[in-house]
Design a protein around this motif. Structure first.
Motif, PDB file in Angstrom:
ATOM      1  N   THR A  92       0.858  -1.177   0.000  1.00  0.00           N
ATOM      2  CA  THR A  92       0.000   0.000   0.000  1.00  0.00           C
ATOM      3  C   THR A  92       0.895   1.229   0.000  1.00  0.00           C
ATOM      4  OG1 THR A  92      -1.626  -1.265   1.288  1.00  0.00           O
ATOM      5  CG2 THR A  92      -1.912   1.132   1.213  1.00  0.00           C
ATOM      6  N   ASN A  93       0.979   1.885  -1.159  1.00  0.00           N
ATOM      7  CA  ASN A  93       1.982   2.946  -1.353  1.00  0.00           C
ATOM      8  C   ASN A  93       3.372   2.456  -0.969  1.00  0.00           C
ATOM      9  OD1 ASN A  93       0.254   4.795  -2.471  1.00  0.00           O
ATOM     10  ND2 ASN A  93       0.547   6.360  -0.901  1.00  0.00           N
ATOM     11  N   GLY A  94       3.632   1.192  -1.321  1.00  0.00           N
ATOM     12  CA  GLY A  94       4.950   0.625  -1.091  1.00  0.00           C
ATOM     13  C   GLY A  94       5.171   0.030   0.273  1.00  0.00           C
ATOM     14  N   VAL A  95       4.191   0.132   1.175  1.00  0.00           N
ATOM     15  CA  VAL A  95       4.310  -0.422   2.527  1.00  0.00           C
ATOM     16  C   VAL A  95       3.666  -1.799   2.553  1.00  0.00           C
ATOM     17  CG1 VAL A  95       3.786  -0.098   4.972  1.00  0.00           C
ATOM     18  CG2 VAL A  95       4.197   1.895   3.510  1.00  0.00           C
ATOM     19  N   CYS A  96       4.416  -2.818   2.908  1.00  0.00           N
ATOM     20  CA  CYS A  96       3.882  -4.175   2.991  1.00  0.00           C
ATOM     21  C   CYS A  96       2.979  -4.295   4.215  1.00  0.00           C
ATOM     22  CB  CYS A  96       5.028  -5.180   3.081  1.00  0.00           C
ATOM     23  SG  CYS A  96       4.484  -6.892   3.205  1.00  0.00           S
ATOM     24  N   LEU A  97       1.684  -4.504   3.970  1.00  0.00           N
ATOM     25  CA  LEU A  97       0.712  -4.643   5.045  1.00  0.00           C
ATOM     26  C   LEU A  97       0.061  -6.019   4.993  1.00  0.00           C
ATOM     27  CD1 LEU A  97      -1.082  -1.160   4.857  1.00  0.00           C
ATOM     28  CD2 LEU A  97       0.765  -1.853   6.403  1.00  0.00           C
ATOM     29  N   THR A  98      -0.327  -6.539   6.145  1.00  0.00           N
ATOM     30  CA  THR A  98      -0.959  -7.846   6.241  1.00  0.00           C
ATOM     31  C   THR A  98      -2.463  -7.698   6.406  1.00  0.00           C
ATOM     32  OG1 THR A  98       1.011  -8.786   7.290  1.00  0.00           O
ATOM     33  CG2 THR A  98      -1.045 -10.001   7.560  1.00  0.00           C
ATOM     34  N   ALA A  99      -3.215  -8.381   5.556  1.00  0.00           N
ATOM     35  CA  ALA A  99      -4.682  -8.320   5.615  1.00  0.00           C
ATOM     36  C   ALA A  99      -5.186  -9.113   6.821  1.00  0.00           C
ATOM     37  CB  ALA A  99      -5.281  -8.878   4.332  1.00  0.00           C
ATOM     38  N   VAL A 100      -5.815  -8.417   7.772  1.00  0.00           N
ATOM     39  CA  VAL A 100      -6.354  -9.082   8.965  1.00  0.00           C
ATOM     40  C   VAL A 100      -7.878  -9.219   8.895  1.00  0.00           C
ATOM     41  CG1 VAL A 100      -4.433  -8.335  10.413  1.00  0.00           C
ATOM     42  CG2 VAL A 100      -6.473  -6.901  10.267  1.00  0.00           C
ATOM     43  N   GLU A 101      -8.493  -8.478   7.991  1.00  0.00           N
ATOM     44  CA  GLU A 101      -9.922  -8.604   7.712  1.00  0.00           C
ATOM     45  C   GLU A 101     -10.132  -8.340   6.224  1.00  0.00           C
ATOM     46  OE1 GLU A 101     -12.500  -6.177  10.099  1.00  0.00           O
ATOM     47  OE2 GLU A 101     -11.369  -6.570  11.951  1.00  0.00           O
ATOM     48  N   LEU A 102     -11.157  -8.992   5.651  1.00  0.00           N
ATOM     49  CA  LEU A 102     -11.495  -8.793   4.241  1.00  0.00           C
ATOM     50  C   LEU A 102     -12.983  -8.455   4.144  1.00  0.00           C
ATOM     51  CD1 LEU A 102      -9.528 -11.816   2.742  1.00  0.00           C
ATOM     52  CD2 LEU A 102      -8.903  -9.393   2.585  1.00  0.00           C
ATOM     53  N   PRO A 103     -13.314  -7.179   4.335  1.00  0.00           N
ATOM     54  CA  PRO A 103     -14.715  -6.757   4.392  1.00  0.00           C
ATOM     55  C   PRO A 103     -15.392  -6.596   3.029  1.00  0.00           C
ATOM     56  CG  PRO A 103     -13.292  -4.881   4.759  1.00  0.00           C
ATOM     57  CD  PRO A 103     -12.398  -6.059   4.621  1.00  0.00           C
ATOM     58  N   GLY A 104     -14.750  -6.997   1.952  1.00  0.00           N
ATOM     59  CA  GLY A 104     -15.329  -6.848   0.620  1.00  0.00           C
ATOM     60  C   GLY A 104     -14.771  -5.624  -0.086  1.00  0.00           C
ATOM     61  N   ASN A 105     -14.218  -5.830  -1.286  1.00  0.00           N
ATOM     62  CA  ASN A 105     -13.617  -4.753  -2.071  1.00  0.00           C
ATOM     63  C   ASN A 105     -12.512  -4.014  -1.323  1.00  0.00           C
ATOM     64  OD1 ASN A 105     -15.218  -5.225  -4.332  1.00  0.00           O
ATOM     65  ND2 ASN A 105     -16.843  -3.877  -3.583  1.00  0.00           N
ATOM     66  N   GLY A 106     -11.861  -4.720  -0.413  1.00  0.00           N
ATOM     67  CA  GLY A 106     -10.785  -4.077   0.325  1.00  0.00           C
ATOM     68  C   GLY A 106     -10.235  -4.962   1.419  1.00  0.00           C
ATOM     69  N   PHE A 107      -9.443  -4.364   2.285  1.00  0.00           N
ATOM     70  CA  PHE A 107      -8.860  -5.116   3.387  1.00  0.00           C
ATOM     71  C   PHE A 107      -8.621  -4.193   4.570  1.00  0.00           C
ATOM     72  CE2 PHE A 107      -5.224  -3.215   1.407  1.00  0.00           C
ATOM     73  CZ  PHE A 107      -4.242  -3.098   2.377  1.00  0.00           C
ATOM     74  N   VAL A 108      -8.440  -4.816   5.728  1.00  0.00           N
ATOM     75  CA  VAL A 108      -8.105  -4.091   6.955  1.00  0.00           C
ATOM     76  C   VAL A 108      -6.733  -4.565   7.405  1.00  0.00           C
ATOM     77  CG1 VAL A 108      -8.716  -3.729   9.372  1.00  0.00           C
ATOM     78  CG2 VAL A 108     -10.511  -3.803   7.631  1.00  0.00           C
ATOM     79  N   ALA A 109      -5.892  -3.643   7.847  1.00  0.00           N
ATOM     80  CA  ALA A 109      -4.547  -3.977   8.300  1.00  0.00           C
ATOM     81  C   ALA A 109      -4.179  -3.140   9.513  1.00  0.00           C
ATOM     82  CB  ALA A 109      -3.530  -3.743   7.183  1.00  0.00           C
ATOM     83  N   ASP A 110      -3.283  -3.688  10.325  1.00  0.00           N
ATOM     84  CA  ASP A 110      -2.738  -2.948  11.457  1.00  0.00           C
ATOM     85  C   ASP A 110      -1.386  -2.371  11.057  1.00  0.00           C
ATOM     86  OD1 ASP A 110      -4.803  -3.429  13.367  1.00  0.00           O
ATOM     87  OD2 ASP A 110      -4.072  -5.483  13.570  1.00  0.00           O
ATOM     88  N   VAL A 111      -1.166  -1.099  11.387  1.00  0.00           N
ATOM     89  CA  VAL A 111       0.078  -0.410  11.048  1.00  0.00           C
ATOM     90  C   VAL A 111       0.822  -0.109  12.348  1.00  0.00           C
ATOM     91  CG1 VAL A 111       1.095   1.534   9.820  1.00  0.00           C
ATOM     92  CG2 VAL A 111      -1.110   0.615   9.069  1.00  0.00           C
TER      93      VAL A 111
END
Length: 219
Positions: free
Chosen positions: A44-63
């Motif tokens: 995400t803008n070059g930052v490797c993020l881990t998907a912890v939720e998949l709410p549809g058409n996207g993802f949630v991640a902790d930063v």
């Protein structure tokens, strides 16, 4: 690992502070989410993020706090546009270069000007990253694999073709825009290898002209 070839752009839906760090919700209507699973990595803008939720058409991640301190994620808020790329697979084409998703620092756009049908950008990198940026070398800017066209100190030039402007968030850049930078991973490892046994000594070890001269790399 990633290639720096942006697959879609998206938008921050929410950026909520949570126990000192950040819970991020990213959404994109143009990304194919059918093959994304919990635990997958998404740049995400070059930052490797881990998907912890998949709410549809996207993802949630902790930063984490570390990521917030070292990247532009500290400025993200609802409505921020971002470049997106799913992690590299063995079947993927390596169209850009090897990108880790581990941002090295934050740069700043200092100028933008037309160059025929392309756009010429000048970006100032943090001084400590200047040694890793080479003429015609690769650099990742907000997750996009790009070729350095010119270097002067910590300032480097990029010539961005219309397709890249259309498919990434670079069209929105203006003077003062902050961007995530990741230097070529080969340059980082090469520096470490040149340190030899000195790399095992406590504390942060860096190359210097004195070190290179002492070990016969320069005269």
């Amino acid at each position: 690992m990633f290639t720096g070839i942006i697959q879609a752009t998206g938008e921050i839906v929410s950026a909520q502070k949570k126990d000192g760090d950040l819970r991020l919700h990213v959404q994109s209507q143009s990304m194919d989410w059918s093959d994304v699973a919990l635990g997958d990595s998404i740049a995400t803008n070059g930052v490797c993020l881990t998907a912890v939720e998949l709410p549809g058409n996207g993802f949630v991640a902790d930063v984490s706090v570390e990521t917030l301190d070292l990247t532009c994620a500290q400025y993200w808020k609802a409505g921020t546009r971002v470049n997106l790329e799913k992690a590299l697979t063995p079947e993927s084409r390596l169209g850009g270069h090897i990108v880790s998703g581990h941002v090295d620092g934050v740069g700043e756009v200092i100028s933008r000007a037309p160059d025929a049908r392309s756009e010429r950008f000048q970006i100032r990198a943090p001084k400590e990253l200047a040694k890793y940026i080479a003429h015609k070398g690769s650099i990742t800017v907000d997750g996009t694999s790009l070729t350095v066209n010119k270097v002067s100190g910590a300032v480097f030039d990029l010539n961005i073709v219309p397709h890249t402007l259309q498919e990434t968030i670079m069209a929105t850049y203006s003077e003062g825009t902050k961007v995530n930078l990741e230097v070529d991973v080969i340059a980082r490892y090469l520096e470490r290898l040149l340190l030899g046994e000195k790399a095992a000594e406590p504390g942060e070890q860096t190359l210097s002209m004195a070190f290179l001269a002492e070990h016969g790399f320069v005269k």
